[in-house]
Design a protein around this motif. Structure first.
Motif, PDB file in Angstrom:
ATOM      1  N   ASN A  12       0.537  -0.806  -0.345  1.00 37.75           N
ATOM      2  CA  ASN A  12      -0.259   0.244  -0.447  1.00 37.75           C
ATOM      3  C   ASN A  12       0.525   1.212  -0.204  1.00 37.75           C
ATOM      4  OD1 ASN A  12      -2.242  -1.421  -0.118  1.00 37.75           O
ATOM      5  ND2 ASN A  12      -2.581  -1.595   1.804  1.00 37.75           N
ATOM      6  N   LEU A  14       3.482   1.715  -1.558  1.00 39.36           N
ATOM      7  CA  LEU A  14       4.126   2.046  -2.755  1.00 39.36           C
ATOM      8  C   LEU A  14       3.261   3.032  -4.001  1.00 39.36           C
ATOM      9  CD1 LEU A  14       6.594  -0.956  -2.882  1.00 39.36           C
ATOM     10  CD2 LEU A  14       7.410   1.043  -2.735  1.00 39.36           C
ATOM     11  N   VAL A  15       2.615   3.324  -4.066  1.00 38.00           N
ATOM     12  CA  VAL A  15       2.070   3.885  -5.104  1.00 38.00           C
ATOM     13  C   VAL A  15       1.903   5.624  -4.978  1.00 38.00           C
ATOM     14  CG1 VAL A  15      -0.342   3.600  -4.035  1.00 38.00           C
ATOM     15  CG2 VAL A  15       0.252   5.867  -2.777  1.00 38.00           C
ATOM     16  N   ASN A  16       1.824   6.372  -5.878  1.00 35.61           N
ATOM     17  CA  ASN A  16       2.647   7.794  -6.494  1.00 35.61           C
ATOM     18  C   ASN A  16       3.591   7.429  -7.094  1.00 35.61           C
ATOM     19  OD1 ASN A  16      -0.412   8.449  -6.425  1.00 35.61           O
ATOM     20  ND2 ASN A  16      -0.113   9.100  -3.815  1.00 35.61           N
ATOM     21  N   ASP A  17       4.826   8.605  -6.540  1.00 38.41           N
ATOM     22  CA  ASP A  17       5.644   9.001  -6.611  1.00 38.41           C
ATOM     23  C   ASP A  17       7.217   8.116  -6.527  1.00 38.41           C
ATOM     24  OD1 ASP A  17       5.321  11.601  -7.895  1.00 38.41           O
ATOM     25  OD2 ASP A  17       6.444  12.804  -6.077  1.00 38.41           O
ATOM     26  N   SER A  19       5.619   4.294  -6.516  1.00 38.85           N
ATOM     27  CA  SER A  19       5.652   3.594  -7.320  1.00 38.85           C
ATOM     28  C   SER A  19       6.266   2.684  -7.835  1.00 38.85           C
ATOM     29  CB  SER A  19       4.724   3.898  -8.588  1.00 38.85           C
ATOM     30  OG  SER A  19       4.155   3.382  -9.902  1.00 38.85           O
ATOM     31  N   LEU A  21       6.371   0.886 -10.778  1.00 40.28           N
ATOM     32  CA  LEU A  21       6.264   1.610 -12.723  1.00 40.28           C
ATOM     33  C   LEU A  21       6.939   2.544 -12.928  1.00 40.28           C
ATOM     34  CD1 LEU A  21       2.303   1.943 -12.523  1.00 40.28           C
ATOM     35  CD2 LEU A  21       3.376  -0.321 -13.195  1.00 40.28           C
ATOM     36  N   LEU A  45      13.455   4.539  -8.699  1.00 40.75           N
ATOM     37  CA  LEU A  45      12.187   4.954  -8.348  1.00 40.75           C
ATOM     38  C   LEU A  45      12.662   6.117  -9.797  1.00 40.75           C
ATOM     39  CD1 LEU A  45      10.949   4.889  -5.134  1.00 40.75           C
ATOM     40  CD2 LEU A  45      10.834   3.221  -6.717  1.00 40.75           C
TER      41      LEU A  45
END
Length: 129
Positions: A12, A14-17, A19, A21, A45
Motif C-alpha cells: 500500500n 508503494l503508490v504515487n511518486d 510507485s 512502475l 524509482l
C-alpha cells in the motif's frame, strides 16, 4: 535508509511518486535470511530521487529465469499482491483479460514468498546527520 513497512503495508505504501512502475532494477540478489531463502531487489524509482529495496523472505518460488541486473530492466507493469498468507510479485505480468487479476501461469519474472519488507533510500539523507 528508512524502514517503510512489511507485507500489505509495503504494498500500500508503494503508490504515487514511490510507485514501482517505470522503476529500474539496480540490484537483484538471492541469499538466505535466518536460514531461509530470500531475494533482495533494489529499485531506482522513476518519479523521485529515492531507491526502494524489497526483501522477499521465505521464498517459495523464484520465477526470475535470469538475473535482471546488467541491462536496463524497467518495470512497465507489475503485480504486487497479498494473496492469503503469501506475497506475490511479478515484474512482467500477464496483461491479458484472463491474467490481469491474481496469479497467471503466463506471468514472468515473479516471486512467491511468505513475507516482504521494504526500505527507502532517499537522496541526500546520508548528508543530513
Amino acid at each position: 535508509m528508512k524502514f517503510i513497512g512489511h507485507d500489505s503495508d509495503i504494498i500500500n505504501y508503494l503508490v504515487n511518486d514511490l510507485s514501482l512502475l517505470n522503476a529500474v532494477i539496480k540490484n537483484f540478489k538471492k541469499h538466505e535470511v535466518e536460514g531461509s531463502p530470500a531475494i533482495s531487489i533494489l529499485f531506482e524509482l522513476a518519479y523521485t530521487e529515492a531507491d526502494v529495496m524489497l526483501i522477499f523472505r521465505d521464498v517459495f518460488t523464484n520465477g526470475f529465469e535470469t538475473n535482471p541486473v546488467g541491462g536496463e530492466y524497467q518495470i512497465d507493469s507489475c503485480k504486487f499482491y497479498h494473496i492469503g498468507s503469501k506475497i506475490y510479485f511479478s515484474a512482467d505480468p500477464d496483461e491479458s483479460e484472463d491474467g490481469v487479476n491474481g496469479i497467471s501461469e503466463d506471468d514472468n519474472d515473479f516471486i512467491l514468498c511468505q513475507s516482504v519488507e521494504g526500505y527507502l533510500f532517499e537522496a541526500g539523507t546520508e548528508d543530513n546527520h
